[in-house]
Design an enzyme around this catalytic site. Structure first.
Site, PDB file in Angstrom:
ATOM      1  N   CYS A 161      -0.412   4.078   2.214  1.00  0.00           N
ATOM      2  CA  CYS A 161      -0.192   3.839   3.646  1.00  0.00           C
ATOM      3  C   CYS A 161       1.268   4.061   4.025  1.00  0.00           C
ATOM      4  O   CYS A 161       1.567   4.652   5.049  1.00  0.00           O
ATOM      5  CB  CYS A 161      -0.551   2.401   4.019  1.00  0.00           C
ATOM      6  SG  CYS A 161      -2.139   1.863   3.406  1.00  0.00           S
ATOM      7  N   ASP A 162       2.176   3.561   3.210  1.00  0.00           N
ATOM      8  CA  ASP A 162       3.578   3.466   3.653  1.00  0.00           C
ATOM      9  C   ASP A 162       4.569   4.316   2.870  1.00  0.00           C
ATOM     10  O   ASP A 162       5.739   4.389   3.254  1.00  0.00           O
ATOM     11  CB  ASP A 162       4.018   1.992   3.611  1.00  0.00           C
ATOM     12  CG  ASP A 162       3.197   1.141   4.578  1.00  0.00           C
ATOM     13  OD1 ASP A 162       2.802   1.685   5.627  1.00  0.00           O
ATOM     14  OD2 ASP A 162       2.928  -0.037   4.281  1.00  0.00           O
ATOM     15  N   CYS A 170       0.837  -1.207   0.000  1.00  0.00           N
ATOM     16  CA  CYS A 170       0.000   0.000   0.000  1.00  0.00           C
ATOM     17  C   CYS A 170       0.870   1.255   0.000  1.00  0.00           C
ATOM     18  O   CYS A 170       1.418   1.649   1.032  1.00  0.00           O
ATOM     19  CB  CYS A 170      -0.915  -0.026   1.224  1.00  0.00           C
ATOM     20  SG  CYS A 170      -1.960   1.439   1.374  1.00  0.00           S
TER      21      CYS A 170
END
Ligand SMILES: Cc1cc2nc3c(=O)[nH]c(=O)nc-3n(C[C@H](O)[C@H](O)[C@H](O)COP(=O)(O)OP(=O)(O)OC[C@H]3O[C@@H](n4cnc5c(N)ncnc54)[C@H](O)[C@@H]3O)c2cc1C
Length: 317
Positions: A141-142, A138
């Site tokens: 997300c990261d 992701c």
């Protein structure tokens, strides 16, 4: 042999952010929800380390801790949380029947489906070893953790192209590994990637191993699938963007779904094609796939279930 039937007002399937949020709202509305966790209690976030984009945690939080907090909050209002896997369902427009672990049947007036999705992985051992320590599925997300660094991303579809351009804004350089000699992404998305100067595309290239120092990723060994020539790319982040699989096998032929298996809900709602059955979180969302959007739709599902039951009660009286 099936065990005795139990009848409940609100059954929630899944224990990720969507399921637990639905449980908090349903419990506080006195629907006495029963939630079955499935085999991944806490859902996808239990597979990651730091979560930094969920509101309310100014210093970030570990995914497992966050889901523990969700569980406790759902329990505090009386949600009956049970470890169990729904193995079959029978939905009608009135009462819905589900079987738990192939043994016990439960009937419910409303069902909230929050079974999520599963990220597809390449299947490398090193990918699992460094999952959450440099390996991610992701970018949204990261990606932030890799600001100013060099990263690699695998994939050739629209999502991969979108995630590569997202990463390119944060990272120093993005190596994009494309298995074939062309993209699968739409022309518009390809155009975006090809016009981003810090994305280098490696066609006919596959990851052989993720290299690390035992703590985090230090590179990726790739090979050209025609010449078999190997090369080490020095990267600290490795993103896999080869798709997600919604957990919807159970509902095939029963609930409307798109060609990729995502449940279809009415626009602006969590209602499915069957009355009293609602779907929330990643199982019905192939676009955002975030904890906060899953939680948001979990709230919607519980409110819609409550209103559905209230309207039904009113109609009978
Ligand atoms: C490695 C990783 C890192 C991520 N990092 C972030 C991040 O930093 N921030 C962010 O916002 N998002 C992040 N995400 C995305 C986020 O985890 C998802 O968007 C979110 O978890 C979706 O929530 P959900 O409740 O819809 O489903 P899920 O979290 O997928 O949970 C699904 C639940 O359904 C249960 N289930 C499935 N089938 C059944 C069944 N038949 N019977 C009973 N239960 C069943 C499972 O056991 C599970 O509990 C990350 C995802 C991954 C994979």
């Amino acid at each position: 042999m099936l065990q005795e039937n139990e009848h409940i007002k609100c059954l929630i399937i899944g224990s990720g952010p969507a399921g637990y949020t639905a449980a908090i709202y349903a419990a506080r509305a006195d629907l006495k929800p029963v939630l079955y966790t499935g085999i991944v209690p806490g859902g996808q976030l239990t597979q990651t380390t730091d979560v930094e984009n969920f509101p309310g945690y100014p210093d970030g939080v570990q995914g497992t801790q966050m889901m523990e907090d969700f569980r406790k909050q759902a329990e505090r209002f009386g949600t009956d949380i049970r470890f169990g896997y729904i193995t079959s369902v029978e939905f009608s427009n009135d009462v819905h029947r589900v079987v738990v672990d192939g043994e016990k049947t439960v009937t419910a007036e409303t069902v909230i489906i929050a079974t999520g999705a599963t990220a597809k992985w390449l299947g490398l051992e090193s990918e699992q070893k460094y999952n959450g320590f440099g390996v991610s599925a992701c970018a949204v997300c990261d990606g932030f953790f890799f600001r100013g660094q060099d990263v690699a991303i695998v994939g050739a579809g629209d999502t991969a192209a979108e995630e590569a351009t997202y990463l390119a804004k944060l990272a120093n350089k993005v190596h994009m590994l494309v298995r074939r000699d062309e993209f699968r992404a739409s022309k518009a998305m390809q155009h975006r990637v090809l016009n981003t100067p810090n994305i280098e595309i490696h066609y006919n290239t596959e990851a052989k191993e993720i290299i690390g120092d035992g703590q985090s990723v230090t590179g990726v060994l790739v090979y050209h699938n025609q010449t078999l020539e190997e090369r080490l790319l020095p990267v600290t982040g490795f993103f896999v963007a080869i798709g997600h699989k919604p957990n919807t096998e159970l509902f095939k032929g029963i609930l409307d779904m798109d060609t990729n298996g995502y449940l279809i809900t009415h626009p602006g709602s969590t209602r499915t094609n069957i009355e009293g059955v609602f779907a929330c979180g990643d199982v019905q969302d192939h676009i955002y796939r975030q904890a906060v959007t899953a939680a948001g739709t979990g709230c919607m599902a519980a409110l819609e279930a409550e209103r559905y039951l209230a309207a039904k009660e009113h109609a009978i009286v």
